[in-house]
Design a protein around this motif. Structure first.
Motif, PDB file in Angstrom:
ATOM      1  N   THR A 123      -8.008  -6.609  -5.678  1.00 31.75           N
ATOM      2  CA  THR A 123      -6.656  -5.810  -5.853  1.00 31.75           C
ATOM      3  C   THR A 123      -6.301  -5.106  -4.692  1.00 31.75           C
ATOM      4  O   THR A 123      -5.095  -5.128  -4.478  1.00 31.75           O
ATOM      5  CB  THR A 123      -7.072  -4.782  -6.833  1.00 31.75           C
ATOM      6  N   TYR A 124      -7.076  -4.576  -3.963  1.00 29.41           N
ATOM      7  CA  TYR A 124      -6.667  -3.915  -2.821  1.00 29.41           C
ATOM      8  C   TYR A 124      -5.720  -5.194  -1.835  1.00 29.41           C
ATOM      9  O   TYR A 124      -4.854  -4.826  -1.275  1.00 29.41           O
ATOM     10  CB  TYR A 124      -7.753  -3.459  -2.017  1.00 29.41           C
ATOM     11  N   GLU A 125      -6.588  -6.065  -1.613  1.00 29.56           N
ATOM     12  CA  GLU A 125      -6.079  -7.196  -0.846  1.00 29.56           C
ATOM     13  C   GLU A 125      -4.605  -7.741  -1.282  1.00 29.56           C
ATOM     14  O   GLU A 125      -3.759  -7.977  -0.638  1.00 29.56           O
ATOM     15  CB  GLU A 125      -6.923  -8.275  -0.640  1.00 29.56           C
ATOM     16  N   TRP A 126      -4.470  -7.957  -2.573  1.00 32.53           N
ATOM     17  CA  TRP A 126      -3.199  -8.411  -3.093  1.00 32.53           C
ATOM     18  C   TRP A 126      -2.355  -7.647  -3.010  1.00 32.53           C
ATOM     19  O   TRP A 126      -1.072  -7.621  -2.895  1.00 32.53           O
ATOM     20  CB  TRP A 126      -3.538  -8.718  -4.576  1.00 32.53           C
ATOM     21  N   LEU A 127      -2.447  -6.178  -3.275  1.00 27.76           N
ATOM     22  CA  LEU A 127      -1.432  -5.058  -3.202  1.00 27.76           C
ATOM     23  C   LEU A 127      -0.794  -4.786  -1.973  1.00 27.76           C
ATOM     24  O   LEU A 127       0.181  -4.783  -1.304  1.00 27.76           O
ATOM     25  CB  LEU A 127      -1.805  -3.748  -3.745  1.00 27.76           C
ATOM     26  N   CYS A 128      -1.737  -4.997  -0.886  1.00 27.74           N
ATOM     27  CA  CYS A 128      -1.459  -4.971   0.305  1.00 27.74           C
ATOM     28  C   CYS A 128      -0.374  -6.080   1.111  1.00 27.74           C
ATOM     29  O   CYS A 128       0.447  -5.875   1.640  1.00 27.74           O
ATOM     30  CB  CYS A 128      -2.676  -4.887   1.504  1.00 27.74           C
ATOM     31  N   ARG A 129      -0.742  -7.317   0.656  1.00 27.08           N
ATOM     32  CA  ARG A 129       0.032  -8.450   1.045  1.00 27.08           C
ATOM     33  C   ARG A 129       1.173  -8.416   0.155  1.00 27.08           C
ATOM     34  O   ARG A 129       2.089  -8.809   0.838  1.00 27.08           O
ATOM     35  CB  ARG A 129      -0.565  -9.754   0.494  1.00 27.08           C
ATOM     36  N   GLN A 130       1.254  -7.983  -1.030  1.00 24.21           N
ATOM     37  CA  GLN A 130       2.597  -7.922  -1.652  1.00 24.21           C
ATOM     38  C   GLN A 130       3.399  -6.964  -1.062  1.00 24.21           C
ATOM     39  O   GLN A 130       4.603  -7.132  -1.044  1.00 24.21           O
ATOM     40  CB  GLN A 130       2.333  -7.699  -3.154  1.00 24.21           C
ATOM     41  N   SER A 131       3.115  -5.888  -0.423  1.00 26.03           N
ATOM     42  CA  SER A 131       4.048  -4.917   0.178  1.00 26.03           C
ATOM     43  C   SER A 131       4.075  -4.955   1.634  1.00 26.03           C
ATOM     44  O   SER A 131       4.703  -3.968   2.214  1.00 26.03           O
ATOM     45  CB  SER A 131       3.521  -3.390  -0.357  1.00 26.03           C
ATOM     46  N   THR A 132       3.550  -5.919   2.027  1.00 24.53           N
ATOM     47  CA  THR A 132       3.578  -6.112   3.698  1.00 24.53           C
ATOM     48  C   THR A 132       4.326  -7.430   4.252  1.00 24.53           C
ATOM     49  O   THR A 132       3.846  -8.453   3.461  1.00 24.53           O
ATOM     50  CB  THR A 132       2.168  -5.938   4.336  1.00 24.53           C
ATOM     51  N   ARG A 133       4.879  -7.374   5.280  1.00 24.41           N
ATOM     52  CA  ARG A 133       5.640  -8.693   5.804  1.00 24.41           C
ATOM     53  C   ARG A 133       4.420  -9.393   6.266  1.00 24.41           C
ATOM     54  O   ARG A 133       3.553  -9.033   6.875  1.00 24.41           O
ATOM     55  CB  ARG A 133       6.679  -8.419   6.675  1.00 24.41           C
ATOM     56  N   ASP A 134       4.441 -10.940   6.162  1.00 23.51           N
ATOM     57  CA  ASP A 134       3.572 -11.463   6.907  1.00 23.51           C
ATOM     58  C   ASP A 134       3.194 -11.283   8.429  1.00 23.51           C
ATOM     59  O   ASP A 134       4.393 -11.163   9.141  1.00 23.51           O
ATOM     60  CB  ASP A 134       3.978 -13.113   6.750  1.00 23.51           C
ATOM     61  N   GLY A 135       2.252 -11.196   9.014  1.00 24.25           N
ATOM     62  CA  GLY A 135       1.790 -10.948  10.420  1.00 24.25           C
ATOM     63  C   GLY A 135       1.873  -9.533  10.897  1.00 24.25           C
ATOM     64  O   GLY A 135       1.416  -9.102  11.797  1.00 24.25           O
ATOM     65  N   GLN A 136       2.192  -8.497   9.830  1.00 27.35           N
ATOM     66  CA  GLN A 136       2.032  -7.303   9.805  1.00 27.35           C
ATOM     67  C   GLN A 136       1.048  -6.406   9.157  1.00 27.35           C
ATOM     68  O   GLN A 136       0.511  -7.056   8.285  1.00 27.35           O
ATOM     69  CB  GLN A 136       3.626  -6.515   9.653  1.00 27.35           C
ATOM     70  N   ASP A 137       0.492  -5.324   9.883  1.00 26.32           N
ATOM     71  CA  ASP A 137      -0.511  -4.629   9.236  1.00 26.32           C
ATOM     72  C   ASP A 137       0.110  -3.697   8.280  1.00 26.32           C
ATOM     73  O   ASP A 137       1.318  -3.141   8.703  1.00 26.32           O
ATOM     74  CB  ASP A 137      -1.252  -3.745  10.152  1.00 26.32           C
ATOM     75  N   PRO A 138      -0.572  -3.380   6.895  1.00 22.39           N
ATOM     76  CA  PRO A 138       0.004  -2.435   6.066  1.00 22.39           C
ATOM     77  C   PRO A 138       0.157  -1.035   6.648  1.00 22.39           C
ATOM     78  O   PRO A 138      -0.661  -0.734   7.450  1.00 22.39           O
ATOM     79  CB  PRO A 138      -0.900  -2.607   4.962  1.00 22.39           C
ATOM     80  N   SER A 139       1.321  -0.275   6.200  1.00 21.70           N
ATOM     81  CA  SER A 139       1.404   0.807   6.715  1.00 21.70           C
ATOM     82  C   SER A 139       0.439   1.918   6.030  1.00 21.70           C
ATOM     83  O   SER A 139      -0.191   1.377   5.039  1.00 21.70           O
ATOM     84  CB  SER A 139       2.964   1.351   6.324  1.00 21.70           C
ATOM     85  N   PRO A 140       0.071   3.032   6.450  1.00 25.36           N
ATOM     86  CA  PRO A 140      -0.678   3.905   5.964  1.00 25.36           C
ATOM     87  C   PRO A 140      -0.452   4.281   4.677  1.00 25.36           C
ATOM     88  O   PRO A 140      -1.510   4.678   3.564  1.00 25.36           O
ATOM     89  CB  PRO A 140      -0.642   5.259   7.042  1.00 25.36           C
ATOM     90  N   ALA A 141       0.952   4.532   4.320  1.00 27.28           N
ATOM     91  CA  ALA A 141       1.409   4.714   2.913  1.00 27.28           C
ATOM     92  C   ALA A 141       0.942   3.519   1.847  1.00 27.28           C
ATOM     93  O   ALA A 141       0.347   3.747   0.821  1.00 27.28           O
ATOM     94  CB  ALA A 141       2.807   5.123   2.943  1.00 27.28           C
ATOM     95  N   ARG A 142       1.258   2.406   2.490  1.00 24.66           N
ATOM     96  CA  ARG A 142       0.571   1.376   1.401  1.00 24.66           C
ATOM     97  C   ARG A 142      -0.710   1.047   1.315  1.00 24.66           C
ATOM     98  O   ARG A 142      -1.201   0.642   0.256  1.00 24.66           O
ATOM     99  CB  ARG A 142       1.222  -0.015   2.246  1.00 24.66           C
ATOM    100  N   VAL A 143      -1.433   1.312   2.533  1.00 24.18           N
ATOM    101  CA  VAL A 143      -2.993   1.443   2.409  1.00 24.18           C
ATOM    102  C   VAL A 143      -3.553   2.511   1.220  1.00 24.18           C
ATOM    103  O   VAL A 143      -4.427   1.989   0.432  1.00 24.18           O
ATOM    104  CB  VAL A 143      -3.652   1.785   3.703  1.00 24.18           C
TER     105      VAL A 143
END
Length: 227
Positions: A123-143
Motif C-alpha cells: 500500500t505504501y509503495e503503491w500510494l507513493c508511486r501513484q502520487s509521484t512522477r517517474d524518477g522523482q522521490d516522493p515529497s515529505p507530504a506524500r510520504v
C-alpha cells in the motif's frame, strides 16, 4: 546500504512505537475488557486512576502489563500489583504457566502479521508511486499520507486476529479459557457477536495514521540524508 537501512528502520520504528504506545494500551484494554464505554472513557479512566506504563520487549508481556490496572496512589494495606515490571512479568509467566506460556498467542500473532505486513508495504509503495512522477522521490507530504494510509489499511485487515491474539494472551490468567485460536474465535463470536472482531478498529486507525506516517517519513529522511 544495508547497514544504513537497518539503522534507519530501527530509529523510525522506535519513534513510531513511542508515539503509538498510549493508543496501543487503550486498544488492548478495549479488546480484552468490558468495563469501558468507549475510547474516550477508557482514556479518561486510565489517565485519572493509573500510573504511566513502560514499554515491554515482548508482545505478551506488553499486553499483560497494559491490562494491569494500578492506581497512582495505592491505599495502605492494598495488595501490590500482580506484576512489578517487564522482567517480573516474564518470570511470573514462566513460573505459573511454563515455557509455553511465554508464547501464548504466538499463532494468532503470526497469522495476523503474515498478510498484513505485505499489505502494509504494498500500500505504501503503491500510494507513493501513484502520487509521484517517474524518477522523482516522493515529497515529505506524500510520504506522510502514504505511510498513514498504509498503516490504516494493514490494521483494517489485522484487527480481527489482533483481538484474538490479545484474548489468548490474557487467557493465561484464567486457566482453560480458550483451547486455541479457533476456539477463541468461536467463543468470542457466540458470546459477543461478530462485532467483537472489530473492537479496537477505531483506535487502531487513529493510532496507525500518525505512527506510520512518522515511521516512513523518518525512515526516508534518514536514508536520504545518509545517501
Amino acid at each position: 546500504m544495508p547497514v544504513e537501512e537497518f539503522v534507519a528502520g530501527w530509529i523510525s520504528g522506535a519513534l513510531g512505537l513511542v508515539l503509538g504506545h498510549p493508543f496501543d494500551t487503550v486498544k488492548v484494554r478495549l479488546q480484552t475488557q468490558t468495563t469501558y464505554r468507549g475510547i474516550i472513557d477508557c482514556m479518561v479512566k486510565t489517565y485519572r486512576h493509573e500510573s504511566v506504563y513502560c514499554l515491554a520487549p515482548f508482545d505478551l508481556i506488553k499486553v499483560r502489563l497494559q491490562n494491569q490496572t494500578e492506581p497512582r496512589a495505592r491505599p495502605p494495606g492494598s495488595p501490590p500489583p500482580r506484576y512489578r515490571g517487564p522482567v517480573h512479568c516474564a518470570v511470573s509467566i514462566f513460573q505459573e504457566e511454563g515455557p509455553r506460556g511465554l508464547f501464548r498467542g504466538a499463532w494468532a500473532l503470526t497469522l495476523r502479521d503474515t498478510p498484513t505486513m505485505g499489505i502494509y508495504f504494498v500500500t505504501y509503495e503503491w500510494l507513493c508511486r501513484q502520487s509521484t512522477r517517474d524518477g522523482q522521490d516522493p515529497s515529505p507530504a506524500r510520504v506522510l499520507v502514504a505511510g498513514g494510509f498504509a498503516g490504516i489499511a494493514s490494521w483494517a485487515v489485522a484487527t480481527p486476529l489482533d483481538v484474538i491474539k490479545s484474548r489468548l494472551q490474557m487467557a493465561g490468567l484464567k486457566r482453560g479459557a480458550y483451547r486455541g485460536v479457533l476456539d477463541c474465535m468461536v467463543s468470542s463470536a457466540r458470546q459477543e457477536g461478530l462485532g467483537v472482531f472489530f473492537r479496537g478498529l477505531t483506535i487502531n486507525s487513529a493510532r496507525a495514521f500518525p505512527v506510520n506516517a512518522v515511521t516512513f517519513l523518518s525512515y526516508e529522511y534518514l536514508l536520504r540524508s545518509w545517501g
